[in-house]
Design a protein around this motif. Structure first.
Motif, PDB file in Angstrom:
ATOM      1  N   ILE A  42       2.101  11.143  11.276  1.00  0.00           N
ATOM      2  CA  ILE A  42       2.540  11.277   9.882  1.00  0.00           C
ATOM      3  C   ILE A  42       4.025  11.606   9.834  1.00  0.00           C
ATOM      4  CG2 ILE A  42       2.272  12.629   7.762  1.00  0.00           C
ATOM      5  CD1 ILE A  42      -0.712  12.829   8.406  1.00  0.00           C
ATOM      6  N   ALA A  43       4.488  12.409  10.774  1.00  0.00           N
ATOM      7  CA  ALA A  43       5.915  12.715  10.848  1.00  0.00           C
ATOM      8  C   ALA A  43       6.712  11.437  11.146  1.00  0.00           C
ATOM      9  CB  ALA A  43       6.173  13.762  11.929  1.00  0.00           C
ATOM     10  N   GLU A  44       6.169  10.577  12.018  1.00  0.00           N
ATOM     11  CA  GLU A  44       6.831   9.294  12.294  1.00  0.00           C
ATOM     12  C   GLU A  44       6.909   8.438  11.032  1.00  0.00           C
ATOM     13  OE1 GLU A  44       4.977   7.247  15.496  1.00  0.00           O
ATOM     14  OE2 GLU A  44       5.185   8.907  16.911  1.00  0.00           O
ATOM     15  N   MET A  45       5.852   8.452  10.248  1.00  0.00           N
ATOM     16  CA  MET A  45       5.869   7.691   9.003  1.00  0.00           C
ATOM     17  C   MET A  45       6.983   8.186   8.080  1.00  0.00           C
ATOM     18  SD  MET A  45       3.011   7.477   5.975  1.00  0.00           S
ATOM     19  CE  MET A  45       3.497   9.117   5.401  1.00  0.00           C
ATOM     20  N   LEU A  46       7.123   9.497   7.976  1.00  0.00           N
ATOM     21  CA  LEU A  46       8.182  10.058   7.137  1.00  0.00           C
ATOM     22  C   LEU A  46       9.557   9.586   7.599  1.00  0.00           C
ATOM     23  CD1 LEU A  46       6.973  13.733   6.600  1.00  0.00           C
ATOM     24  CD2 LEU A  46       7.449  12.075   4.797  1.00  0.00           C
ATOM     25  N   ALA A  47       9.721   9.454   8.900  1.00  0.00           N
ATOM     26  CA  ALA A  47      11.014   9.044   9.438  1.00  0.00           C
ATOM     27  C   ALA A  47      11.252   7.540   9.269  1.00  0.00           C
ATOM     28  CB  ALA A  47      11.104   9.415  10.914  1.00  0.00           C
ATOM     29  N   VAL A 107       0.845  -1.193   0.000  1.00  0.00           N
ATOM     30  CA  VAL A 107       0.000   0.000   0.000  1.00  0.00           C
ATOM     31  C   VAL A 107       0.880   1.243   0.000  1.00  0.00           C
ATOM     32  CG1 VAL A 107      -1.719   1.296   1.314  1.00  0.00           C
ATOM     33  CG2 VAL A 107      -1.864  -1.202   1.182  1.00  0.00           C
ATOM     34  N   THR A 108       0.621   2.150  -0.936  1.00  0.00           N
ATOM     35  CA  THR A 108       1.467   3.346  -1.046  1.00  0.00           C
ATOM     36  C   THR A 108       0.764   4.646  -0.694  1.00  0.00           C
ATOM     37  OG1 THR A 108       0.950   3.532  -3.405  1.00  0.00           O
ATOM     38  CG2 THR A 108       2.951   2.320  -2.803  1.00  0.00           C
ATOM     39  N   GLY A 109      -0.564   4.722  -0.817  1.00  0.00           N
ATOM     40  CA  GLY A 109      -1.225   5.976  -0.489  1.00  0.00           C
ATOM     41  C   GLY A 109      -2.623   6.079  -1.057  1.00  0.00           C
ATOM     42  N   ARG A 124      -6.354   6.793   4.879  1.00  0.00           N
ATOM     43  CA  ARG A 124      -7.294   7.844   5.276  1.00  0.00           C
ATOM     44  C   ARG A 124      -6.612   8.935   6.104  1.00  0.00           C
ATOM     45  NH1 ARG A 124     -12.612   7.120   5.557  1.00  0.00           N
ATOM     46  NH2 ARG A 124     -12.359   4.857   5.769  1.00  0.00           N
ATOM     47  N   ASP A 125      -5.740   8.518   7.033  1.00  0.00           N
ATOM     48  CA  ASP A 125      -5.018   9.497   7.857  1.00  0.00           C
ATOM     49  C   ASP A 125      -4.263  10.490   6.990  1.00  0.00           C
ATOM     50  OD1 ASP A 125      -5.812   8.278  10.245  1.00  0.00           O
ATOM     51  OD2 ASP A 125      -4.010   7.032  10.360  1.00  0.00           O
ATOM     52  N   LEU A 126      -3.565   9.967   5.999  1.00  0.00           N
ATOM     53  CA  LEU A 126      -2.776  10.844   5.144  1.00  0.00           C
ATOM     54  C   LEU A 126      -3.679  11.751   4.315  1.00  0.00           C
ATOM     55  CD1 LEU A 126       0.008  11.702   4.157  1.00  0.00           C
ATOM     56  CD2 LEU A 126      -0.168   9.946   2.391  1.00  0.00           C
ATOM     57  N   ALA A 152       2.666  14.216   2.792  1.00  0.00           N
ATOM     58  CA  ALA A 152       2.947  14.021   4.217  1.00  0.00           C
ATOM     59  C   ALA A 152       3.664  15.231   4.804  1.00  0.00           C
ATOM     60  CB  ALA A 152       3.782  12.760   4.409  1.00  0.00           C
ATOM     61  N   ARG A 153       4.650  15.764   4.080  1.00  0.00           N
ATOM     62  CA  ARG A 153       5.362  16.944   4.586  1.00  0.00           C
ATOM     63  C   ARG A 153       4.428  18.132   4.726  1.00  0.00           C
ATOM     64  NH1 ARG A 153       9.741  14.675   1.421  1.00  0.00           N
ATOM     65  NH2 ARG A 153       8.984  15.740  -0.442  1.00  0.00           N
ATOM     66  N   ARG A 154       3.502  18.275   3.792  1.00  0.00           N
ATOM     67  CA  ARG A 154       2.526  19.359   3.882  1.00  0.00           C
ATOM     68  C   ARG A 154       1.608  19.168   5.091  1.00  0.00           C
ATOM     69  NH1 ARG A 154       1.552  22.696  -0.486  1.00  0.00           N
ATOM     70  NH2 ARG A 154       2.951  22.398  -2.250  1.00  0.00           N
ATOM     71  N   ARG A 155       1.191  17.930   5.334  1.00  0.00           N
ATOM     72  CA  ARG A 155       0.339  17.669   6.486  1.00  0.00           C
ATOM     73  C   ARG A 155       1.068  17.985   7.788  1.00  0.00           C
ATOM     74  NH1 ARG A 155      -4.565  17.997   4.444  1.00  0.00           N
ATOM     75  NH2 ARG A 155      -5.302  16.157   3.296  1.00  0.00           N
TER      76      ARG A 155
END
Length: 224
Positions: free
Chosen positions: A193-198, A122-124, A182-184, A211-214
């Motif tokens: 979302i920041a944790e996901m980016l990391a 799953v990508t988005g 849905r969260d994204l 994600a960065r915008r969110r």
């Protein structure tokens, strides 16, 4: 390939493009949104299903959007609300699936489908566009679809293989960050979302930007 546990979900239909149509928009003249079920196994390769295609390659297709899945429960909910049949493929999906909530799948979640080795990740979310609105022929459709947040999920192909109606879907990996499609899309819980980016490797460029915008609290545009 055998599985020790029963499947989480099931593929109800496998859909590829039936007719390339006039999109009804200025941005892209043609669309391959008209997808319909096909019988028998269909091979899934890194850029999508054999026999399928995309016209707007700037926003659809590619490695991170090779497959689009939509849930049968949500399709039925829309069908009841709109008072019309919404057959498999109507949402432009490649896979109409059951007993698995595509919009609440975790980004990075992996699905093993069937017994032929197909592995998807799953990508988005799908971002609805004007072409989808023209296709639906429902007042304010793109805004309504976006407001509900049941966008379905894009997936990339980690291992090629066949897929056909009736195949089981086995969830074999769920990332710890827990950020769902849905969260994204809705932007809830920017800290996670920041944790996901990391944590999440190989995010698609569009998902990483969203994600960065969110996280920054900036708006993410949806084309109405």
């Amino acid at each position: 390939m055998s599985h020790p546990n029963p499947p989480t979900g099931r593929v109800e239909a496998v859909c590829v493009v039936h007719t390339v149509r006039d999109s009804g928009t200025r941005r892209v003249p043609h669309t391959a949104i008209d997808k319909r079920p096909v019988a028998g196994p269909v091979q899934v390769r890194p850029l999508g299903l054999t026999g399928d295609r995309q016209c707007d390659t700037a926003h659809h297709g590619g490695r991170h959007k090779a497959v689009y899945a939509y849930a049968e429960d949500e399709a039925r909910r829309w069908a009841d609300e709109l008072g019309r049949e919404l057959p498999a493929g109507w949402f432009g999906e490649n896979l109409r699936v059951n007993k698995i909530a595509t919009s609440d799948a975790v980004i990075g979640e992996r699905w093993r489908i069937g017994a032929g080795g197909l592995l998807l990740e799953v990508t988005g979310p799908r971002t609805p566009c004007g072409t989808f609105g023209v296709w639906a022929q429902e007042p304010g459709w793109v805004r309504r679809f976006a407001a509900r947040g049941d966008t379905g999920a894009y997936l990339k192909v980690l291992a090629e293989g066949p897929v056909e109606a009736g195949d089981g879907i086995f969830v074999v990996h769920v990332p710890e960050h827990g950020v769902t499609v849905r969260d994204l899309f809705t932007g809830r819980d920017p800290a996670r979302i920041a944790e996901m980016l990391a944590q999440q490797d190989d995010l698609s460029p569009s998902v990483a930007d969203k994600a960065r915008r969110r996280v920054a609290g900036r708006e993410v545009q949806v084309e109405y």
